[in-house]
Enzyme design. Structure first.
Site, PDB file in Angstrom:
ATOM      1  N   LYS A  53       7.924 -35.567  98.203  1.00 26.15           N
ATOM      2  CA  LYS A  53       7.810 -34.217  97.459  1.00 26.15           C
ATOM      3  C   LYS A  53       6.562 -34.102  96.955  1.00 26.15           C
ATOM      4  CE  LYS A  53      12.664 -33.451  96.407  1.00 26.15           C
ATOM      5  NZ  LYS A  53      14.160 -33.936  95.888  1.00 26.15           N
ATOM      6  N   GLN A  97      15.882 -36.412  89.794  1.00 26.67           N
ATOM      7  CA  GLN A  97      15.909 -37.354  91.391  1.00 26.67           C
ATOM      8  C   GLN A  97      17.558 -37.014  91.341  1.00 26.67           C
ATOM      9  OE1 GLN A  97      14.733 -36.279  94.233  1.00 26.67           O
ATOM     10  NE2 GLN A  97      16.396 -36.519  95.389  1.00 26.67           N
ATOM     11  N   ASP A 120      14.362 -26.432  90.347  1.00 25.91           N
ATOM     12  CA  ASP A 120      14.855 -27.540  91.122  1.00 25.91           C
ATOM     13  C   ASP A 120      15.944 -26.254  91.196  1.00 25.91           C
ATOM     14  OD1 ASP A 120      15.541 -29.394  93.376  1.00 25.91           O
ATOM     15  OD2 ASP A 120      15.495 -30.972  91.938  1.00 25.91           O
TER      16      ASP A 120
END
Ligand code: NDP
Length: 285
Positions: A53, A97, A120
């Site tokens: 990422k 995460q 997200d």
């Protein structure tokens, strides 16, 4: 029939080419898109995802950094950092995460992220906006699936779609997106009776189960579009999706491989969401 392969790697590469110019324009306006990724613990798979990422951002001129904490860190420490990042003007996206260690309440952490920086798309406000058909940030994996279908010329209007899996990360937002796009959607899960009957009627099957080769060719309607979200590691170390790819490719109309299908799209859509966040802040959308 031999299915047409939906090449996620190629679609992702084409999309990323267009991102650079958007990043450059934002940088000229003093809003270089910035993503901060928070990693708690040393899970090897999470470390790989986070590295990819951050590198994906850097490759197109975005700013990105990883903040690492030991697995036994107190949740208050991470919450305090999130509050700082929420008010940091150089940060447009914040991602924690998952999964988090057991001392964390994941939802509490996700809700602590400012909704306008929740790239997200897991904050309740953003989930609600998606369900209302007015999405702000769409969760990256199902967003990537929709973009792959668009790029492959699949017209979702009126399609019978079956999503296998009902997680908050993949299955549920996938179903919402397909409903918004005009498909008739059935969501199957571990309590579904006669799953095979649902799948047999489907023009589109999205498998997000987490079980290797769960979808087999005899389950499919000939010509169906098959999207494989699953990432499973076989005993010999190779990666395998939730679909028996080689066998299903003989029945499906279009199909995604693993690797090289949905996976490359997920990080691409994270980049897209972070750029969109910066564009919103700069008044460009
Ligand atoms: P979860 O484990 O959170 O959800 C799996 C879903 O599958 C659940 O809803 C579960 O049902 C359902 N399920 C499990 N077993 C069965 C069964 N026998 N029959 C029917 N349904 C079943 O996984 P995720 O949604 O997070 O991920 C799914 C897969 O996608 C994983 O392989 C993951 O690694 C992969 N993934 C890939 C990404 C990518 O970028 N390509 C990104 C995210 C995930 P129930 O709810 O009833 O338990």
């Amino acid at each position: 029939m031999t299915a047409q392969i939906i090449d996620g790697k190629a679609i992702a590469a084409t999309m990323r080419q267009t991102f650079k110019a958007r990043v450059d324009l934002l940088a000229q306006r003093g809003e270089r898109p910035g993503l901060v990724v928070i990693l708690v613990g040393a899970d090897p798979a999470s470390q790989v995802y986070v590295r990819n990422k951050v590198n994906g951002c850097l490759a197109i001129g975005m700013h990105s950094e990883k903040l690492e904490y030991p697995a036994d860190v107190a949740p208050q420490v991470v919450l305090k950092k999130i509050a700082e990042l929420n008010s940091d003007a150089s940060v447009h996206g914040i991602l924690v995460q998952l999964p988090l260690p057991p001392q964390f309440n994941e939802q509490e952490i996700l809700e602590a992220i400012a909704p306008e920086k929740d790239v997200d798309g897991f904050h309740a406000e953003n989930v609600g906006a998606l369900l209302q058909g007015k999405p702000r940030f769409i969760p990256c994996t199902p967003y990537g699936v929709i973009k792959m279908l668009e790029a492959s010329g699949v017209d979702l209007v009126g399609m019978d779609a079956v999503v296998i899996g009902r997680s908050n990360i993949v299955g549920k937002p996938m179903a919402a997106l397909l409903i918004n796009a005009g498909a008739t959607v059935t969501v199957c899960h571990s309590k579904t009776k006669n799953l095979a009957e649902h799948v047999a009627r489907a023009d589109l099957v999205v498998a997000a189960v987490g079980r290797a080769k769960f979808v087999t060719p005899e389950m499919l309607k000939p010509g169906a579009v098959v999207i494989d979200v699953g990432i499973n590691r076989l005993p010999d170390g190779t990666l395998c999706g939730d679909v028996d790819f080689a066998a299903c490719a003989a029945v499906a109309g279009q199909i995604t491989p693993v690797p090289g299908g949905v996976g490359p799209m997920t990080i691409t859509m994270l980049l897209a969401n972070t750029i969109e966040a910066a564009e919103r802040k700069a008044g460009l959308r």
